[in-house]
Design a protein around this motif. Sequence first.
Motif, short mmCIF file in Angstrom:
data_model
loop_
_atom_site.label_atom_id
_atom_site.label_comp_id
_atom_site.label_asym_id
_atom_site.label_seq_id
_atom_site.Cartn_x
_atom_site.Cartn_y
_atom_site.Cartn_z
N GLU A 154 0.63 -1.27 0.11
CA GLU A 154 -0.03 -0.09 -0.16
C GLU A 154 0.88 1.16 0.07
N LEU A 155 1.99 1.43 0.96
CA LEU A 155 2.53 2.32 0.75
C LEU A 155 3.39 2.73 -0.29
N THR A 156 3.77 1.48 -1.02
CA THR A 156 4.43 1.65 -2.41
C THR A 156 3.68 2.25 -3.35
N ALA A 157 2.52 1.73 -3.39
CA ALA A 157 1.54 2.00 -4.60
C ALA A 157 1.11 3.58 -4.30
N HIS A 158 0.94 3.96 -3.04
CA HIS A 158 0.37 5.21 -2.71
C HIS A 158 1.19 6.16 -2.27
N ARG A 159 2.50 5.74 -2.68
CA ARG A 159 3.55 7.11 -2.22
C ARG A 159 3.33 8.39 -2.62
N PRO A 160 2.87 8.79 -3.71
CA PRO A 160 2.65 10.14 -4.18
C PRO A 160 1.58 10.68 -2.97
N GLU A 161 0.39 9.83 -2.48
CA GLU A 161 -0.69 10.21 -1.73
C GLU A 161 -0.02 10.51 -0.14
N VAL A 162 0.83 9.40 0.23
CA VAL A 162 1.55 9.49 1.31
C VAL A 162 2.35 11.10 1.69
N GLU A 163 3.24 11.16 0.49
CA GLU A 163 4.02 12.43 0.63
C GLU A 163 3.19 13.65 0.49
N MET A 164 1.85 13.48 -0.36
CA MET A 164 1.02 14.79 -0.59
C MET A 164 0.46 15.02 0.85
N ARG A 165 0.26 14.20 1.67
CA ARG A 165 -0.46 14.33 3.14
C ARG A 165 0.79 14.92 3.94
N LEU A 166 1.94 14.49 3.70
CA LEU A 166 3.30 15.07 4.41
C LEU A 166 3.43 16.43 4.28
N CYS A 167 3.55 16.51 2.87
CA CYS A 167 3.75 18.17 2.42
C CYS A 167 2.63 18.98 3.07
N LEU A 168 1.31 18.52 3.20
CA LEU A 168 0.30 19.36 3.70
C LEU A 168 0.43 19.54 5.19
N GLY A 169 1.36 18.93 5.87
CA GLY A 169 1.55 19.05 7.34
C GLY A 169 1.24 18.27 8.22
#
Lengths: 267, 231
Positions: A154-169
């Motif tokens: 899941e984390l590999t497939a959704h890496r952009p989403e994980v990073e998007m969440r981190l980027c948003l704080g």
Amino acid sequence: MSYYDLSSLDVTVAALLILINGAISSALGLGLEKRLLIAAVRTVVQLLLLGYVLKWIFGASHWLAIVGMMLAMSAIAGVSAVRRTERRYPGVWLTSMTAVMASSWIVLGVALTGVISPAVWSSNPAQYAIPLMGMILGNTLNGISLGLDRLTQELTAHRPEVEMRLCLGANRWEAARPFIANSIRTGMVPIINSMMVVGLVSLPGMMTGQILAGAEPMAAVRYQIVIMFLIAAGAALGTTMAVLLGYRRLFNRSHQFLSGTIRKVKT
Amino acid sequence: MTASDSHPLLTADRLCRTAEDGTRLLDEVSLSLNKGETVALVGAPGSGKTLLLRALAMLDPLDGGEVRLRGDLVTPELVPRFRAQVIYVQQRPSLIEGTVRENLILPFMYDSHATRSFDEDTIVSRLSRLGRDSGFLDRTTDDLSGGESQMVALLRVLQLDPAVVLLDEPTSSLDQQTAVQVETLLRQWMHEDSHRGMLVVTHDESQAERLAERIVRMQRGQIIVTEEGQP
């Protein structure tokens, strides 16, 4: 109620049934003959070895032998859980080992103190501890491997989403939480499904064994109910621990997702 | 004048990142962004522009260097609060499944934005400047074009009133008309508050000149030249 001790001849007759599998494989060209033979031999050899080890431990009845046996079983379960995963990260073995050890020993501890009184098993602890541990480990191992596999996938497939969440704080927990929840759910579903159909679709192996060994059906049922709850607790604890430990490995304290540490392996 | 006023808004000091094979991806990169300033980052693909933006957003572990916001070093426990003020917008926008509104509300679920709440009026006003009405908020993300997704990702960030936005090719997937609207939106956002700053990665030299006071050129993980822009 009586208990019939199977003779070597009885076992041999049953073993001949493997010829049916062989005949099907041969007739339909499945190419499974060699694997069937290996599997049949392994079944006999592994169980005979287990029988001798158990016989020795039951005879010795020393706590060191019992604990040693259970530690070995837990370690094999920890290794097997990782070997079933498709993606791994540095430290995954420790994650699996810790989760297996902690969850199975906690659940066994509860079983041998709260459920089955020490007065019952103190004269022969191996008779209770080892079979219970075996059943708990089998399901815990399954939950851990499914949970870890799903987490890394899941984390590999959704890496952009994980990073998007981190980027948003989002902090690391907020960023990973949806994927952690999915992974724990995946690890727990098989045991929940088993509980849904137990006794309807098939008779559980342990209960069948007890009945064959001469136990009253209701006594066997009570044991089976206890076992179902023990293995459900073991699977839930093991899966949750493994997924949370995995998450802590994959997100550092600077709230960075270490996606580059996840490697796909051939299984 | 307070101590934080005397410092640049965002400072990167000797950032280093090395690939597994030993290649220097970022080679002692130092850069500062002042209040009210827009800096464009240009360079060939693979020159390290995106990696520099990611490093400034503290998304990847580095082999050396440090990032400061208004002179203050960002410690590990402060990273989420830092990222709530210095926001990186990925080149390929990432949206969650659901409606545009759900995507815009998402950041307000996080601790670092706990004191704020979603302001639909401001969003609707910004949407109208981009030629979209309030019905756009109820569109599902599956139905959005690449450009519209980019717009949503950008609006989601601007509504959080960050001190710095780090934009990675913000108009690359937009048609020309929408690209002009987005550039205008970004310029207006910068003019609304003189304490903001913007760092834009772009392959479009004319866009760099239109938007930025300074143009920083990168090559092989290093800053090779800084030029004046003509915003």
